[in-house]
Motif scaffolding. Structure first.
Motif, PDB file in Angstrom:
ATOM      1  N   HIS A  23      -1.842  -7.161   0.977  1.00 47.54           N
ATOM      2  CA  HIS A  23      -3.156  -7.459   1.555  1.00 47.54           C
ATOM      3  C   HIS A  23      -4.081  -8.139   0.556  1.00 47.54           C
ATOM      4  N   GLU A  80      -8.509  -3.265   3.982  1.00 46.04           N
ATOM      5  CA  GLU A  80      -8.019  -1.977   4.471  1.00 46.04           C
ATOM      6  C   GLU A  80      -8.943  -1.360   5.518  1.00 46.04           C
ATOM      7  N   ASN A  94       0.817  -1.216   0.000  1.00 49.67           N
ATOM      8  CA  ASN A  94       0.000   0.000   0.000  1.00 49.67           C
ATOM      9  C   ASN A  94       0.852   1.268   0.000  1.00 49.67           C
TER      10      ASN A  94
END
Length: 769
Positions: A210, A563, A119
């Motif tokens: 993720h 997230e 990210n």
């Protein structure tokens, strides 16, 4: 808008129905980079195998964890400069200091490191780096577990830090290791073998950030798919550890049937067998292989009655570790066979002093003789699968570092597979990473308390982090102090409706009651089981989706919302397949009959099934539920297939209910197969179903079925239910302009459309205005 993960899953399902995966432990040479004592294999852009062997003895055989390394070679570059080797993929950069041992104590300048982007933040891994954010996996057993025991869980394949490592040389919970498989080139079972270099390093770096679903999907590409259990496994199982006679069990089945309780599996716990050990008189011997004729005078007739008259499957509980005693029915045949096979072993090495044939399942000859003489006779009279119990703490005596649990699971599952009669399936304890290939798991003897129940949703969903998607719990709790608690048992069963397997069970204590008709709230418990059976077509489709994608049916919220902090904090809720969010009640209402629960609903609209309300997501809501109600929600646009009322899963219903949740678009790919066919990978069908709503006009299409399997239905009727509709439609038609028969349920706020029986090969489109 159709969500990306739905489109990908549909594509995967179509592909998987026509293409079978081949396991090949040898990687493509183009993916391999050697440097001195190091060997690197670039398996995917996010996954690299790292090996070090001072003897230059690298392993290309399958291991207990990894059975396939022959993947399409991803794009990568390699370069040596300034004393380092660099391997760069689209996702990772590996840097290795030439000529060094990869594990070093210099955290600032390690000999080996891998850099990835998580990210927008650079993350650096090196061998030995600790991960405080690992999302955990599962554990061997919940024996004696009370409340939250997450400290028992092993690390899993996912982490908020963005990386995880499979270390093949790290000891497992029982002290065993991941060993190797020696391939049987004659079509038999692959067998255990030691590593060539026992001091070698062998690890897999997984840097997926993720993207948890992709990480698990790629894991099953190298470690094997999560097999699809038979259809009947998803029905209700009656089980209790009790000294039942054959007549007791017939009476229980008859009572269940007479009270219209659906059921598909009757479990026969350990008292089916007589005590094997010489001189045993207290009735507590765990190991035995011969029917106790005082309790079961006609085993073959009894099992035939279960199959043919009651449409039930059955299993026998085994505790194998004590070997085979001289009093067993087929002892002489087994002894003679083993004596012939073990020509180089003295007779006194075959048995203990009392004549007991020693347990030696790690020996291939023993496996063949034992299954032929001891287990096959029971299978031949109809035992459908084995419950392999009790050995979860043992290490094999004759093979170094071999865990008995993992090995038993491998042998029992693959023996069933080699028979090629039905779909392989066993019932057992978790044996460590790689055990997802042998479903399903028995989680052990947890406590019958609300605090123990409250841990189950987290525990079950988290097991998907190691691909272990099929835990079966002792619904109701195993050990219980005090009187039976009707509220507790009801909430356990309601949780069981939305868990992989619904099996009620308890220990051999006379005060514990697991017959639901003995409770004052019997009808509420039965209604929960009815709901389970209604959901079977959805559950079975999601089980197939797990096979195709590597993502468990019960999974944590963070798979879909990685997230969102709430996805990690609200551990008592989970996704049950792609379109249902479940937040079971796991605490007592203390006599008020109403429980409050805080539930995090992600962005979008969610249909609360028990109340019929459409709720805006993007926040935490506090909701109230009576004892009859289970908190579960349909995703916006979801299409949920349901069965009509049925008592078992042996006969396919002629009518399928489809529930449509409001949403601009939605899609479902309904899966079917023969139910217990070994070739389900290709002998299967899919029926695509869509809905589209625009300017007050909803169009629903059921597309022609694709694929085939033996005895598949040629025609089907449908009951279409459009939910959360505040007013009756002005017109409902088929695509050819003819009017459809419908009714509007004002109280339930739904439109119900009856579609007469049509050929499954034809398309059906219904338009609501």
């Amino acid at each position: 808008m159709i969500k990306k993960h739905v489109l990908l899953s549909i594509l995967g399902l179509f592909i998987a129905c026509t293409v079978g995966a081949q396991d090949n432990s040898m990687a493509d040479e183009k993916a391999i980079v050697k440097s001195g004592n190091m060997r690197f294999t670039v398996l995917t852009p996010e996954m690299i195998r790292i090996e070090y062997s001072a003897k230059l003895q690298f392993e290309d055989r399958a291991s207990f964890v990894v059975i396939n390394r022959h993947l399409p070679v991803p794009n990568f570059t390699q370069e040596e400069r300034d004393g380092y080797l660099y391997l760069t993929t689209d996702k990772l950069e590996l840097r290795y200091k030439l000529g060094t041992y990869p594990v070093s104590n210099d955290r600032c300048n390690p000999n080996l490191q891998i850099t990835l982007d998580v990210n927008g933040v650079e993350e650096v891994w090196y061998p030995g780096k600790q991960d405080p954010y690992n999302l955990k996996g599962t554990t061997r057993t919940l024996d004696r577990a009370e409340g939250d025991v997450r400290e028992w869980l092993e690390n899993g394949l996912l982490s908020r830090v963005g990386w995880a490592v499979i270390d093949e040389r790290e000891p497992r919970k029982d002290g065993s290791l991941s060993l190797m498989f020696e391939r049987d080139t004659n079509g038999g079972m692959d067998w255990v073998a030691q590593r060539k270099d026992t001091a070698a390093l062998d690890m897999y770096f997984m840097g997926y950030g993720h993207d948890y679903k992709k990480a698990l999907g790629d894991f099953t590409k190298i470690a094997g798919k999560i097999p699809l259990p038979p259809l009947y496994v998803f029905g209700y199982w009656y089980s209790k550890f009790q000294r039942y006679t054959e007549q007791d069990m017939r009476d229980i089945v008859n009572e269940i049937r007479s009270r219209d309780i659906p059921m598909d599996v009757l479990v026969i716990d350990m008292d089916w067998h007589r005590n094997g050990k010489t001189g045993s008189t207290d009735g507590t011997e765990w190991t035995g292989w011969s029917w106790n004729k005082a309790l079961f005078p006609d085993p073959a007739g009894f099992i035939s009655w279960l199959h043919d008259e009651q449409n039930l499957n059955t299993t026998l509980n085994l505790h194998p570790a004590d070997g085979v005693f001289p009093k067993e029915d087929n002892y002489d045949a087994l002894y003679a066979d083993l004596a012939g096979r073990y020509s180089d072993i003295k007779a006194d090495s075959l048995t203990n002093e009392d004549g007991t044939i020693r347990w030696n399942i790690e020996n291939k000859d023993f496996y063949k003789a034992f299954f032929e003489h001891i287990l096959r006779p029971h299978e031949n009279i109809g035992v459908d699968f084995w419950w392999v119990d009790w050995q979860q703490w043992m290490i094999a005596q004759n093979e170094p570092n071999l865990g008995n649990t993992f090995w038993l699971n491998h042998v029992f599952f693959n023996d069933k597979k080699l028979q090629a009669k039905n779909r392989p399936f066993i019932f057992h304890r978790w044996g460590g990473l790689g055990n997802h290939r042998y479903p399903i798991g028995f989680s052990g003897d947890s406590e019958a308390t609300f605090s123990s129940l409250a841990f189950q949703p987290y525990f079950t969903a988290t097991a998907s982090n190691v691909g272990y998607g099929y835990w079966s719990h002792d619904i109701g709790g195993h050990n219980q102090e005090g009187a039976n608690d009707a509220e507790l048992y009801l909430r356990w069963i309601q949780y069981g409706v939305f868990s992989p397997i619904l099996r009620t069970h308890a220990t051999a204590a006379g005060h514990i009651e697991r017959r639901i008709w003995k409770y004052a709230n019997f009808e509420q418990m039965r209604d929960a089981i009815y709901l389970r059976y209604a959901l079977i077509p959805y559950i079975y489709t999601m089980a197939r989706w797990s096979y195709d994608t590597g993502v468990g049916m019960c999974r944590p919220m963070y798979y879909d919302y990685p997230e969102a902090d709430e996805a990690y904090r609200y551990e008592g809720q989970y996704m049950f397949g792609n379109d249902i969010l479940v937040a079971p009640v796991t605490s007592s209402d203390k006599g008020t009959n109403v429980s409050e629960k805080d539930i995090w609903l992600p962005e979008g609209k969610w249909y609360e099934v028990m109340t019929g309300e459409l709720i805006d997501g993007g926040s935490v809501v506090t909701r109230s539920f009576t004892r009859e109600q289970i908190p579960y929600y349909y995703r916006e646009g979801a299409i949920i297939p349901l069965y009509p009322r049925m008592m078992h899963l042996k006969k396919r219903p002629e009518t399928l209910t489809l529930q449509f949740t409001p949403g601009a678009r939605g899609e479902f790919n309904y899966y079917e197969d023969a139910g217990n066919n070994a070739d389900y990978q290709t002998a299967c069908t899919f029926t695509r179903i869509t809905q589209n709503t625009e300017d007050g006009r909803t169009s629903c299409t059921i597309y022609p079925r694709t694929g085939s399997f033996d005895d598949m239905p040629e025609e089907r009727a449908y009951r279409l239910e459009f939910l959360a509709r505040n007013e009756a439609p002005t017109k409902v038609t088929f695509s050819d302009g003819t009017h459809a028969v419908y009714e509007y349920d004002a109280e339930g706020k739904k439109i119900v459309i009856s579609v007469p029986k049509r050929a499954c090969s034809s398309a059906i489109t219904v338009i609501i205005e």
